[in-house]
Motif scaffolding. Structure first.
Motif, PDB file in Angstrom:
ATOM      1  N   PHE A 144      26.409 -52.450 -28.100  1.00 57.46           N
ATOM      2  CA  PHE A 144      26.757 -53.265 -28.993  1.00 57.46           C
ATOM      3  C   PHE A 144      28.275 -53.006 -29.270  1.00 57.46           C
ATOM      4  CE2 PHE A 144      27.516 -54.212 -33.457  1.00 57.46           C
ATOM      5  CZ  PHE A 144      27.267 -55.347 -33.847  1.00 57.46           C
ATOM      6  N   ALA A 145      28.884 -51.966 -29.368  1.00 60.47           N
ATOM      7  CA  ALA A 145      30.154 -51.840 -29.854  1.00 60.47           C
ATOM      8  C   ALA A 145      31.048 -52.341 -28.417  1.00 60.47           C
ATOM      9  CB  ALA A 145      30.685 -50.451 -30.095  1.00 60.47           C
ATOM     10  N   ILE A 146      30.596 -52.178 -27.381  1.00 64.51           N
ATOM     11  CA  ILE A 146      31.400 -52.683 -26.058  1.00 64.51           C
ATOM     12  C   ILE A 146      31.485 -54.239 -26.203  1.00 64.51           C
ATOM     13  CG2 ILE A 146      31.482 -52.736 -23.829  1.00 64.51           C
ATOM     14  CD1 ILE A 146      30.573 -50.033 -23.464  1.00 64.51           C
ATOM     15  N   ILE A 147      30.339 -54.851 -26.503  1.00 64.42           N
ATOM     16  CA  ILE A 147      30.327 -56.192 -26.558  1.00 64.42           C
ATOM     17  C   ILE A 147      31.030 -56.827 -27.737  1.00 64.42           C
ATOM     18  CG2 ILE A 147      28.850 -58.283 -26.846  1.00 64.42           C
ATOM     19  CD1 ILE A 147      28.366 -56.865 -24.118  1.00 64.42           C
ATOM     20  N   VAL A 148      31.112 -56.186 -28.913  1.00 66.65           N
ATOM     21  CA  VAL A 148      31.912 -56.556 -29.969  1.00 66.65           C
ATOM     22  C   VAL A 148      33.197 -56.272 -29.605  1.00 66.65           C
ATOM     23  CG1 VAL A 148      32.556 -55.974 -32.364  1.00 66.65           C
ATOM     24  CG2 VAL A 148      30.034 -56.114 -31.818  1.00 66.65           C
ATOM     25  N   ALA A 149      33.695 -55.320 -29.104  1.00 62.34           N
ATOM     26  CA  ALA A 149      35.060 -55.023 -28.795  1.00 62.34           C
ATOM     27  C   ALA A 149      35.812 -56.070 -27.710  1.00 62.34           C
ATOM     28  CB  ALA A 149      35.521 -53.777 -28.155  1.00 62.34           C
ATOM     29  N   ILE A 150      34.971 -56.405 -26.640  1.00 67.38           N
ATOM     30  CA  ILE A 150      35.363 -57.366 -25.833  1.00 67.38           C
ATOM     31  C   ILE A 150      35.582 -58.890 -26.249  1.00 67.38           C
ATOM     32  CG2 ILE A 150      34.583 -58.818 -23.713  1.00 67.38           C
ATOM     33  CD1 ILE A 150      33.142 -56.206 -22.734  1.00 67.38           C
ATOM     34  N   SER A 222      41.071 -59.559 -21.851  1.00 69.54           N
ATOM     35  CA  SER A 222      40.324 -59.067 -22.756  1.00 69.54           C
ATOM     36  C   SER A 222      38.974 -58.148 -22.587  1.00 69.54           C
ATOM     37  CB  SER A 222      40.055 -60.453 -23.586  1.00 69.54           C
ATOM     38  OG  SER A 222      38.985 -61.153 -22.899  1.00 69.54           O
ATOM     39  N   MET A 223      38.522 -58.570 -21.696  1.00 65.44           N
ATOM     40  CA  MET A 223      37.336 -57.736 -21.134  1.00 65.44           C
ATOM     41  C   MET A 223      37.748 -56.495 -20.824  1.00 65.44           C
ATOM     42  SD  MET A 223      34.830 -60.288 -18.914  1.00 65.44           S
ATOM     43  CE  MET A 223      34.059 -61.725 -19.824  1.00 65.44           C
ATOM     44  N   PHE A 224      38.689 -56.280 -19.838  1.00 63.79           N
ATOM     45  CA  PHE A 224      39.112 -54.935 -19.599  1.00 63.79           C
ATOM     46  C   PHE A 224      39.994 -54.222 -21.009  1.00 63.79           C
ATOM     47  CE2 PHE A 224      43.442 -52.711 -18.035  1.00 63.79           C
ATOM     48  CZ  PHE A 224      42.524 -51.567 -17.752  1.00 63.79           C
ATOM     49  N   ILE A 225      40.509 -54.949 -21.760  1.00 67.81           N
ATOM     50  CA  ILE A 225      41.018 -54.431 -22.856  1.00 67.81           C
ATOM     51  C   ILE A 225      40.005 -53.780 -23.674  1.00 67.81           C
ATOM     52  CG2 ILE A 225      42.275 -54.561 -25.185  1.00 67.81           C
ATOM     53  CD1 ILE A 225      44.439 -56.157 -23.422  1.00 67.81           C
ATOM     54  N   GLY A 226      38.998 -54.609 -24.120  1.00 68.95           N
ATOM     55  CA  GLY A 226      37.836 -54.120 -25.148  1.00 68.95           C
ATOM     56  C   GLY A 226      37.254 -52.812 -24.490  1.00 68.95           C
TER      57      GLY A 226
END
Length: 353
Positions: A144-150, A222-226
């Motif tokens: 969940f955290a990864i999806i939110v950050a991305i 944005s995906m890489f940074i997240g």
């Protein structure tokens, strides 16, 4: 005493290679159509290359390979990052569906969670009732955290320089906490990421040659940074050698996180999909108030830096986690109330003449 000289070479390598990568990849992006075309929602001039994320990843790849120990953790992180950048680049080119992007993100997150063992389970004493350890529930929480950050960093990418500035703020804050705790193992990771973003930021802002140099981050960025943000935050806030409390991560990512949550709340209240694009982000509201893009960038970046500083000072002065969590919730409530509309914000911020 920490030896800062060990950070100079990795940081310089990341900066220089990111700059060179942009110069090399930019004409290729124009040739192969990896560009952002103006639309009704995208008001920039001409086709802008979507290579910021690719250049940042290549710089991180080179700098970490040259200067950091060749560990399994590093290899898996780079593999997961390469996969994330690839999916993002394909999305930039062909505009993948939300479902396809989500499946790809979950697969890559699995590589990070199960391969590296980097997942969030220790939330600390955020409710003043004792330490909260999620155990195996930390795995779905990390997904969940990864999806939110991305998506938080993707959604905040609305004006020149914003996602770059906020990313640097996050990675710089993580670096400060690693340095303060003397955990040298991850300082270089965070600093390499921060310095690799600087050339993108300069090109994105058109410094010093103007708009002809402009590039965008793209979903690849944005995906890489997240992914990188969640990885470093989980490494820094978990385990016996943790450098900061989990609640501090909220302050280091405050603006992207609060903006995304506020947008989702507003969209749900309106009865529309949380994934439906709109123009109610913090930068849109400030622009409607009359600020230009550069003023909006400075205002948002300043707020982000202040919130990161609050989180860092909370760590240094050992402020109870429950108090820091309550303070963050109060800040978000104020943020949501103030930025819920242009009309509401007009009471708090003077419109420039």
């Amino acid at each position: 005493m920490f030896d800062f000289s060990v950070l100079i070479y990795p940081a310089c390598t990341a900066f220089l290679f990111a700059f060179v990568a942009i110069k090399v990849i930019k004409p290729l992006a124009l040739e192969f159509g990896l560009v952002d075309t103006p639309t009704a929602r995208k008001l920039h001039n001409g086709n802008v290359p979507l290579i910021g994320g690719i250049s940042i990843f290549l710089a991180v790849l080179v700098a970490t390979t040259i200067w950091l120990p060749n560990t399994q953790e590093l290899r898996l992180y780079l593999i997961a990052s390469a996969m994330m950048v690839f999916i993002g680049a394909v999305d930039d080119k062909y505009d993948l569906s939300v479902g396809v992007r989500l499946v790809g993100q979950l697969i890559i997150a699995s590589l990070m969670i199960y391969g590296v063992g980097a997942y969030i389970h220790d939330l600390g004493n955020v409710f003043a009732l004792g330490e909260i350890d999620l155990g195996w529930l930390g795995i779905p929480f990390t997904y969940f955290a990864i999806i939110v950050a991305i998506n938080a960093f993707n959604m905040i990418d609305g004006i020149d320089g914003l996602v770059g500035s906020l990313s640097i703020n996050t990675f710089a804050g993580i670096s400060v906490l690693f340095i303060y705790q003397g955990h040298e193992g991850y300082i270089s990771y965070a600093l390499i990421l921060a310095t690799a973003i600087f050339p993108y930021l300069l090109f994105n802002l058109g410094i010093p040659e103007g708009k002809s140099r402009k590039i965008f981050m793209g979903d690849a960025g944005s995906m890489f940074i997240g992914l990188s943000v969640v990885w470093l935050l989980s490494e820094g806030s978990q385990g016996e050698l943790r450098s900061f409390n989990a609640v501090t991560a909220l302050y280091l990512t405050a603006i992207p996180l609060m903006d995304m949550l506020a947008i989702v709340i507003r969209r749900v209240k309106k009865g529309v999909s949380p994934l439906k694009p709109d123009r109610d982000h913090i930068h849109h509201i400030l622009l409607r108030l009359g600020y230009n893009q550069r003023q909006t960038l400075i205002i948002i970046s300043f707020i982000a830096a202040i919130l990161s500083a609050v989180g860092i000072l909370g760590e240094i002065y050992l402020v109870p986690e429950s108090l820091m969590f309550a303070l963050f919730l109060a800040i978000f409530a104020i943020y949501h109330g103030v930025f819920r509309s242009t009309k509401a914000l007009n009471y708090f911020i003077k419109v420039p003449k």
